[in-house]
Design a protein around this motif. Structure first.
Motif, PDB file in Angstrom:
ATOM      1  N   UNK A  22      -5.552 -51.446  42.179  1.00  0.00           N
ATOM      2  CA  UNK A  22      -4.560 -50.015  41.815  1.00  0.00           C
ATOM      3  C   UNK A  22      -3.150 -50.428  42.064  1.00  0.00           C
ATOM      4  N   UNK A  23      -2.656 -51.155  43.001  1.00  0.00           N
ATOM      5  CA  UNK A  23      -1.258 -51.533  43.222  1.00  0.00           C
ATOM      6  C   UNK A  23      -0.651 -52.225  42.093  1.00  0.00           C
ATOM      7  N   UNK A  24      -1.511 -53.117  41.496  1.00  0.00           N
ATOM      8  CA  UNK A  24      -1.073 -53.923  40.270  1.00  0.00           C
ATOM      9  C   UNK A  24      -0.827 -52.983  39.159  1.00  0.00           C
ATOM     10  N   UNK A  25      -1.774 -52.051  38.842  1.00  0.00           N
ATOM     11  CA  UNK A  25      -1.695 -51.218  37.721  1.00  0.00           C
ATOM     12  C   UNK A  25      -0.365 -50.274  37.923  1.00  0.00           C
ATOM     13  N   UNK A  26      -0.304 -49.659  39.286  1.00  0.00           N
ATOM     14  CA  UNK A  26       0.864 -48.835  39.493  1.00  0.00           C
ATOM     15  C   UNK A  26       2.188 -49.664  39.378  1.00  0.00           C
ATOM     16  N   UNK A  27       2.344 -50.696  39.772  1.00  0.00           N
ATOM     17  CA  UNK A  27       3.657 -51.609  39.970  1.00  0.00           C
ATOM     18  C   UNK A  27       4.014 -51.721  38.448  1.00  0.00           C
ATOM     19  N   UNK A 141       6.322 -49.326  46.613  1.00  0.00           N
ATOM     20  CA  UNK A 141       7.735 -48.808  45.902  1.00  0.00           C
ATOM     21  C   UNK A 141       8.698 -49.986  45.916  1.00  0.00           C
ATOM     22  N   UNK A 142       8.720 -50.910  46.893  1.00  0.00           N
ATOM     23  CA  UNK A 142       9.946 -51.708  47.110  1.00  0.00           C
ATOM     24  C   UNK A 142       9.609 -52.902  45.832  1.00  0.00           C
ATOM     25  N   UNK A 143       8.289 -53.278  45.858  1.00  0.00           N
ATOM     26  CA  UNK A 143       7.982 -54.068  44.293  1.00  0.00           C
ATOM     27  C   UNK A 143       8.139 -53.647  43.242  1.00  0.00           C
ATOM     28  N   UNK A 144       7.909 -52.115  43.265  1.00  0.00           N
ATOM     29  CA  UNK A 144       8.145 -51.366  41.884  1.00  0.00           C
ATOM     30  C   UNK A 144       9.651 -51.411  41.631  1.00  0.00           C
ATOM     31  N   UNK A 173      12.479 -46.582  43.946  1.00  0.00           N
ATOM     32  CA  UNK A 173      11.528 -47.083  45.157  1.00  0.00           C
ATOM     33  C   UNK A 173      11.792 -45.929  46.012  1.00  0.00           C
ATOM     34  N   UNK A 174      13.167 -45.424  46.268  1.00  0.00           N
ATOM     35  CA  UNK A 174      13.377 -44.276  47.457  1.00  0.00           C
ATOM     36  C   UNK A 174      12.452 -42.977  47.010  1.00  0.00           C
ATOM     37  N   UNK A 175      12.629 -42.686  45.660  1.00  0.00           N
ATOM     38  CA  UNK A 175      11.829 -41.616  45.223  1.00  0.00           C
ATOM     39  C   UNK A 175      10.392 -41.561  45.548  1.00  0.00           C
ATOM     40  N   UNK A 176       9.615 -42.736  45.318  1.00  0.00           N
ATOM     41  CA  UNK A 176       8.425 -42.779  45.736  1.00  0.00           C
ATOM     42  C   UNK A 176       8.293 -42.851  47.141  1.00  0.00           C
ATOM     43  N   UNK A 177       9.187 -43.220  48.020  1.00  0.00           N
ATOM     44  CA  UNK A 177       8.973 -43.223  49.648  1.00  0.00           C
ATOM     45  C   UNK A 177       9.174 -41.739  50.007  1.00  0.00           C
ATOM     46  N   UNK A 178      10.175 -41.150  49.223  1.00  0.00           N
ATOM     47  CA  UNK A 178      10.454 -39.690  49.681  1.00  0.00           C
ATOM     48  C   UNK A 178       9.055 -38.870  49.157  1.00  0.00           C
ATOM     49  N   UNK A 179       8.165 -39.043  48.338  1.00  0.00           N
ATOM     50  CA  UNK A 179       7.230 -38.271  47.879  1.00  0.00           C
ATOM     51  C   UNK A 179       6.095 -38.664  48.809  1.00  0.00           C
ATOM     52  N   UNK A 180       6.090 -39.867  49.075  1.00  0.00           N
ATOM     53  CA  UNK A 180       4.947 -40.348  50.065  1.00  0.00           C
ATOM     54  C   UNK A 180       5.146 -39.609  51.953  1.00  0.00           C
ATOM     55  N   UNK A 181       6.416 -39.674  52.153  1.00  0.00           N
ATOM     56  CA  UNK A 181       6.964 -39.257  53.087  1.00  0.00           C
ATOM     57  C   UNK A 181       6.622 -37.522  53.265  1.00  0.00           C
TER      58      UNK A 181
END
Length: 536
Positions: A22-27, A141-144, A173-181
């Motif tokens: 899933x991470x591979x497809x995501x990133x 998200x950092x990898x992304x 990446x920060x957008x993804x982290x914000x959504x996760x938080x």
């Protein structure tokens, strides 16, 4: 403290091992989507393309959709500025949604499935899983962000600098982290996983819509919107890193709040009470079609409202079509046809976008039936005299009606706003309806394909989304890529003429409709005879 988070490194490592595909497809998927369109934007910039796109992006509807640009004059509008202007907010929105869904699926959904209880039966802290998942999401998200920046720089465009690309990737990446938080807080507050998912997506949608209003009327007010911090970084122009610090601090506060709430919450419960509902079901809910509607009403209403907004947004562009399309040979190649008006050519193309969106809710409704089946929610219904045929055809009936209503709303919204924005319209509202319903067999075909998979290979039902995206891309970019005719015909929309620049093809319309109905019937045969799937 140490006891609450005990063995989080092991859980984090296990989560990464479990999710690596899933991470591979995501990133890779989102990273390429976010960074690999640079050559296309470079092609669009040829001639007067940059000026035309700059003028187009000053349209309030476009600002509402993708955000403003800090550029004040068309002469300063570079490829990098255009790329950040048109791509950053949308990509950030996707990053937020994906991260939010990931966090909730590994926190509240696992609690409802009993997996969390199983894990806690070992020497694991009560909040170790939440910490492991949020750290996993940060790593993803950092990898992304790194992949996106690398892809963008690799094309060697002068205006796409390394610092700007790193800022673009960091904002993503920060957008993804914000959504996760945000999702982690909702997972503590809401009584169910479905409620947490709906609330998270609703808040993200609210942030998106509220920034659209402030971007148009009071841009300074957008600084108070966490979603606006994504594009207020202005990569490749001002390169402002300050909004990212705001986003990082705000995410940290949300995570701390989530852990405080989580330390006072019982497993499987939320701080907000669960709505008890009515003591007796209403008349509508006492039928299978009513049950189908109840299961899907929230997302369906959201989608139908979205069709109104999208139709109005595209319709408002019609007034600027001549300036935009005639300024660039590439764009002209896409939208114009011999001896046809630009409005008609644009309508024929934009209808592909609208009908592709209209096809999504019917797929979603059909797959929802399998989701409820795999969770065991239909077991009690199967124990009664209700047949599988009732469930199957009621679901497909709702999907069909949704497709019809969606087509009416999308075409009417587009047509009314387009005709209002044109000083000398060459089209009538009936032309928009005809163009939309001419493509309706493609929606039926996608629905037929989904029902076929539901009946025979339910675990593969989501392939319909993949085919829809493939067919849309083939039609939208096929003319540019000059693909062979046989290859283009693998997309169902290619078989249908594009009204209003072409004539209606009755035999093809009827043939695709009959094939679609045939697929639904074959799917019903499979659904009637296959074993039920629990726990997929």
């Amino acid at each position: 403290m140490q006891e609450s988070f005990g063995r989080w490194p092991q859980l984090c490592w296990q989560a990464i091992r479990r999710d690596w595909q899933k991470i591979l497809v995501w990133v890779v998927g989102l990273g390429l989507f976010s960074g690999a369109y640079v050559p296309a934007f470079k092609a669009i910039s040829q001639g007067q393309g940059l000026r035309g796109m700059y003028l187009t992006m000053q349209n309030p509807a476009m600002i509402a959709m993708v955000g403003p640009t800090p550029i004040k004059h068309a002469a300063n509008y570079t490829i990098g500025a255009m790329y950040a202007n048109e791509m950053l907010l949308f990509c950030g929105l996707f990053a937020m949604i994906i991260a939010a869904l990931h966090v909730i699926s590994h926190t509240r959904q696992e609690e409802e499935r009993g997996l969390t209880e199983l894990v806690r039966s070992y020497q694991v802290g009560r909040q170790a899983n939440a910490l492991a998942i949020i750290l996993e999401t940060i790593v993803i998200n950092a990898l992304l962000g790194l992949l996106t920046a690398s892809v963008m720089v690799s094309f060697g465009v002068k205006s796409i600098t390394l610092s700007g690309a790193l800022l673009f990737g960091s904002a993503l990446a920060l957008a993804g982290i914000l959504g996760a938080s945000l999702a982690l807080v909702c997972a503590q507050l809401m009584p169910t996983a479905a409620g947490a998912t709906g609330t998270s997506l609703g808040l993200i949608g609210l942030l998106y819509l509220s920034r659209a209003g402030t971007d148009i009327s009071h841009l300074q007010a957008s600084w108070f919107n966490p979603m606006s911090w994504i594009y207020l970084t202005a990569p490749f122009t001002h390169n402002n890193w300050l909004p990212l610090w705001y986003s990082l601090g705000f995410s940290a506060i949300l995570i701390i709040i989530a852990f405080i709430l989580g330390s006072h919450r019982d497993m499987g419960a939320g701080f907000l009470p669960e709505f008890a509902g009515r003591a007796h079901a209403g008349i509508i809910l006492r039928s299978i079609p009513g049950l189908s509607w109840r299961l899907n009403q929230g997302p369906l209403i959201s989608w139908l409202l979205g069709f109104i907004v999208m139709g109005a947004a595209y319709g408002s562009i019609y007034g600027d079509l001549h300036t935009f399309i005639t300024s660039n040979p590439l764009i002209k190649q896409v939208f114009t046809a011999a001896n046809q008006s630009i409005e008609a050519a644009f309508t024929s193309t934009i209808m592909l976008v609208m009908l592709a969106l209209v096809a999504i809710p019917p797929i979603m409704i059909t797959i929802k039936l399998f989701t409820e089946e795999s969770r065991g929610h239909l077991d009690q219904l199967f124990a009664t005299k209700i047949s599988r045929g009732q469930l199957y055809w009621s679901t497909l009936g709702l999907a069909l009606v949704t497709g019809l209503v969606g087509t009416v709303i999308a075409t009417t919204s587009l047509g009314l706003v387009a005709l209002h924005s044109l000083s000398h319209p060459t089209l009538m509202l009936t032309d928009f309806w005809a163009a939309g319903f001419n493509l309706f067999p493609s929606v039926l075909f996608i629905l037929g394909l989904t029902s076929l998979l539901l009946g025979w290979c339910p675990r593969l039902s989501k392939i319909s989304y993949v085919y829809l995206g493939y067919a849309f891309a083939l039609n939208y970019f096929g003319k540019l890529l000059q693909l062979p005719d046989w290859f283009a015909k693998t997309a169902i929309q290619t078989w249908l003429p594009r009204l209003p620049i072409a004539n209606f093809d009755g035999p093809t319309f009827i043939t695709i409709t009959l094939i679609s109905i045939g697929l639904m019937v074959i799917g019903w045969v499979g659904y009637r005879h296959r074993d039920m799937v629990i726990g997929a």
